[in-house]
Write a protein that holds these residues in place. Structure first.
Motif, PDB file in Angstrom:
ATOM      1  N   LEU A 166     -40.042  40.315  46.072  1.00  0.00           N
ATOM      2  CA  LEU A 166     -39.996  38.876  45.815  1.00  0.00           C
ATOM      3  C   LEU A 166     -40.479  38.573  44.406  1.00  0.00           C
ATOM      4  O   LEU A 166     -41.561  39.007  43.995  1.00  0.00           O
ATOM      5  CB  LEU A 166     -40.882  38.151  46.837  1.00  0.00           C
ATOM      6  CG  LEU A 166     -40.787  36.623  46.897  1.00  0.00           C
ATOM      7  CD1 LEU A 166     -39.385  36.174  47.305  1.00  0.00           C
ATOM      8  CD2 LEU A 166     -41.811  36.093  47.904  1.00  0.00           C
ATOM      9  N   TYR A 168     -41.697  35.533  42.009  1.00  0.00           N
ATOM     10  CA  TYR A 168     -42.229  34.182  42.130  1.00  0.00           C
ATOM     11  C   TYR A 168     -42.518  33.635  40.741  1.00  0.00           C
ATOM     12  O   TYR A 168     -43.400  34.113  40.032  1.00  0.00           O
ATOM     13  CB  TYR A 168     -43.503  34.191  42.971  1.00  0.00           C
ATOM     14  CG  TYR A 168     -44.239  32.874  43.005  1.00  0.00           C
ATOM     15  CD1 TYR A 168     -43.602  31.700  43.403  1.00  0.00           C
ATOM     16  CD2 TYR A 168     -45.594  32.808  42.643  1.00  0.00           C
ATOM     17  CE1 TYR A 168     -44.289  30.495  43.437  1.00  0.00           C
ATOM     18  CE2 TYR A 168     -46.286  31.605  42.680  1.00  0.00           C
ATOM     19  CZ  TYR A 168     -45.614  30.457  43.068  1.00  0.00           C
ATOM     20  OH  TYR A 168     -46.298  29.253  43.093  1.00  0.00           O
ATOM     21  N   TYR A 170     -43.814  30.654  38.369  1.00  0.00           N
ATOM     22  CA  TYR A 170     -44.734  29.524  38.464  1.00  0.00           C
ATOM     23  C   TYR A 170     -45.170  29.124  37.053  1.00  0.00           C
ATOM     24  O   TYR A 170     -44.890  29.806  36.068  1.00  0.00           O
ATOM     25  CB  TYR A 170     -45.959  29.893  39.300  1.00  0.00           C
ATOM     26  CG  TYR A 170     -46.913  30.794  38.565  1.00  0.00           C
ATOM     27  CD1 TYR A 170     -48.001  30.268  37.869  1.00  0.00           C
ATOM     28  CD2 TYR A 170     -46.726  32.165  38.543  1.00  0.00           C
ATOM     29  CE1 TYR A 170     -48.873  31.097  37.161  1.00  0.00           C
ATOM     30  CE2 TYR A 170     -47.582  32.996  37.853  1.00  0.00           C
ATOM     31  CZ  TYR A 170     -48.660  32.461  37.154  1.00  0.00           C
ATOM     32  OH  TYR A 170     -49.505  33.271  36.448  1.00  0.00           O
ATOM     33  N   CYS A 177     -46.887  24.127  42.076  1.00  0.00           N
ATOM     34  CA  CYS A 177     -47.138  25.569  42.120  1.00  0.00           C
ATOM     35  C   CYS A 177     -48.495  25.862  42.751  1.00  0.00           C
ATOM     36  O   CYS A 177     -48.666  26.890  43.428  1.00  0.00           O
ATOM     37  CB  CYS A 177     -47.094  26.155  40.705  1.00  0.00           C
ATOM     38  SG  CYS A 177     -45.479  26.015  39.913  1.00  0.00           S
ATOM     39  N   SER A 181     -48.269  28.484  45.742  1.00  0.00           N
ATOM     40  CA  SER A 181     -48.775  29.843  45.514  1.00  0.00           C
ATOM     41  C   SER A 181     -49.467  30.434  46.734  1.00  0.00           C
ATOM     42  O   SER A 181     -49.180  31.576  47.129  1.00  0.00           O
ATOM     43  CB  SER A 181     -49.719  29.855  44.305  1.00  0.00           C
ATOM     44  OG  SER A 181     -48.989  29.605  43.115  1.00  0.00           O
ATOM     45  N   VAL A 184     -46.825  31.389  49.387  1.00  0.00           N
ATOM     46  CA  VAL A 184     -46.090  32.613  49.054  1.00  0.00           C
ATOM     47  C   VAL A 184     -46.967  33.832  49.323  1.00  0.00           C
ATOM     48  O   VAL A 184     -46.513  34.828  49.915  1.00  0.00           O
ATOM     49  CB  VAL A 184     -45.635  32.579  47.583  1.00  0.00           C
ATOM     50  CG1 VAL A 184     -45.008  33.919  47.196  1.00  0.00           C
ATOM     51  CG2 VAL A 184     -44.639  31.458  47.356  1.00  0.00           C
ATOM     52  N   VAL A 195     -44.830  41.142  45.834  1.00  0.00           N
ATOM     53  CA  VAL A 195     -44.549  39.931  45.048  1.00  0.00           C
ATOM     54  C   VAL A 195     -44.844  40.216  43.579  1.00  0.00           C
ATOM     55  O   VAL A 195     -45.916  40.731  43.239  1.00  0.00           O
ATOM     56  CB  VAL A 195     -45.401  38.735  45.519  1.00  0.00           C
ATOM     57  CG1 VAL A 195     -45.103  37.504  44.647  1.00  0.00           C
ATOM     58  CG2 VAL A 195     -45.140  38.421  46.973  1.00  0.00           C
ATOM     59  N   ALA A 197     -45.339  38.046  40.432  1.00  0.00           N
ATOM     60  CA  ALA A 197     -45.533  36.672  39.945  1.00  0.00           C
ATOM     61  C   ALA A 197     -45.229  36.623  38.449  1.00  0.00           C
ATOM     62  O   ALA A 197     -45.731  37.441  37.674  1.00  0.00           O
ATOM     63  CB  ALA A 197     -46.949  36.206  40.213  1.00  0.00           C
ATOM     64  N   THR A 228     -39.952  24.900  38.416  1.00  0.00           N
ATOM     65  CA  THR A 228     -40.973  25.732  39.058  1.00  0.00           C
ATOM     66  C   THR A 228     -41.632  24.912  40.164  1.00  0.00           C
ATOM     67  O   THR A 228     -41.697  23.675  40.065  1.00  0.00           O
ATOM     68  CB  THR A 228     -42.041  26.180  38.044  1.00  0.00           C
ATOM     69  OG1 THR A 228     -42.573  25.035  37.386  1.00  0.00           O
ATOM     70  CG2 THR A 228     -41.485  27.168  37.050  1.00  0.00           C
ATOM     71  N   PRO A 229     -42.099  25.572  41.213  1.00  0.00           N
ATOM     72  CA  PRO A 229     -41.991  27.006  41.490  1.00  0.00           C
ATOM     73  C   PRO A 229     -40.569  27.396  41.892  1.00  0.00           C
ATOM     74  O   PRO A 229     -39.800  26.570  42.369  1.00  0.00           O
ATOM     75  CB  PRO A 229     -42.968  27.208  42.651  1.00  0.00           C
ATOM     76  CG  PRO A 229     -43.000  25.888  43.345  1.00  0.00           C
ATOM     77  CD  PRO A 229     -42.845  24.848  42.278  1.00  0.00           C
ATOM     78  N   LEU A 231     -38.320  30.873  43.700  1.00  0.00           N
ATOM     79  CA  LEU A 231     -38.438  32.131  44.439  1.00  0.00           C
ATOM     80  C   LEU A 231     -37.107  32.869  44.464  1.00  0.00           C
ATOM     81  O   LEU A 231     -36.053  32.261  44.706  1.00  0.00           O
ATOM     82  CB  LEU A 231     -38.893  31.863  45.871  1.00  0.00           C
ATOM     83  CG  LEU A 231     -40.372  31.494  46.048  1.00  0.00           C
ATOM     84  CD1 LEU A 231     -40.608  30.889  47.405  1.00  0.00           C
ATOM     85  CD2 LEU A 231     -41.240  32.730  45.858  1.00  0.00           C
TER      86      LEU A 231
END
Length: 270
Positions: A166, A168, A170, A177, A181, A184, A195, A197, A228-229, A231
């Motif tokens: 994933l 992410y 942000y 976000c 956050s 997520v 993840v 980020a 943002t955010p 995904l």
């Protein structure tokens, strides 16, 4: 005894005599008529006025076939009549005009109610027409469907980390976000999804201390705009990104989207 037999036969012969005489007379009259026709029509040629040429009987007029009116035309006519009655009642609100509009509108409401009733009966009697068998609306059936759906989704999510990661995106100054956050992070930890980020403004994230600063990753993953955010799932088998969405999503909605995008073809769940 012999005399009796002869008398019976004679009586039967006499009884049949009138019929035989009548038939002979009819044949004689027919021959006479034929002789007269030959005399007047063939030798003297007197023609039409002596019915030598029989007049052609006039054909009976046939009623023109009435073409059925298309159902769409009937609906258009009803709609037009309803609008006309309504306009007349508004512009000239006499008791007669208002009553005519109400009466016509009530007739159409009755027609709509009949359609709705027949629609419902048709669905009850044909399971292929009943969409609620696929997506229940009743409280009991809906609860059972949701439980089965959650179990299937959890089964898919449990295997997700073997294939997907994933991304992410942000921003440290993005208020949504800050809400998204921890959601997520919670979903990723539950299903052990890796993840990555990505900070779009270079700022840190207290939920993802191992963040990376964006260096054109968004464009390479095919994301549109700078919202943002954001995904994105990464499919390690096909080497392609799967955008999930933008903005704040609840944990259930996030999991539902991942489940649908990774296990259901478009159109198979609705």
């Amino acid at each position: 005894m012999t005399h009796l037999y002869h008398l019976t036969a004679l009586a039967l012969g006499l009884a049949a005599l009138p019929t035989t005489l009548a038939q002979a007379q009819e044949r004689q009259e027919a021959r006479s008529a034929t002789t007269a026709d030959a005399l007047y029509c063939e030798e003297r040629r007197l023609g039409y006025w002596f019915y030598c040429v029989k007049p052609v009987p006039a054909e009976e007029p046939q009623a023109p076939e009435i073409e059925p009116v298309a159902a769409t035309q009937e609906i258009d006519a009803i709609t037009s009549e309803l609008r006309e009655l309504k306009a007349r009642a508004i512009l000239y609100p006499t008791e007669a005009n208002v009553a005519a509009y109400i009466r016509f509108q009530r007739a159409q409401l009755d027609r709509a109610s009949l359609f709705s009733d027949v629609w419902q009966r048709a669905i009850w009697q044909d399971p292929e027409l009943d969409y609620t068998l696929e997506r229940p609306v009743g409280a009991l059936a809906k609860k059972q469907w949701q439980d089965a759906r959650s179990a299937e989704r959890d089964s898919v999510m449990a295997r997700l980390s073997q294939r997907y990661g994933l991304f992410y995106f942000y921003s440290s100054t993005c208020a949504p976000c800050e809400v998204m956050s921890p959601i997520v992070k919670g979903v990723a930890e539950r299903w052990r999804i890796t993840v990555r980020a990505i900070s779009t403004d270079g700022g840190p994230s207290r939920h993802f201390p191992d963040y990376k600063v964006e260096t054109n990753q968004r464009a390479r993953l095919g994301l549109e705009g700078k919202a943002t955010p954001a995904l994105v799932l990464w499919d390690s088998v096909t080497k392609r990104p799967i955008p999930i969405g933008y903005g704040v999503l609840s944990a259930d909605e996030l999991q539902d989207r991942i489940y649908l995008l990774t296990s259901k073809e478009a159109g198979h769940d609705y």
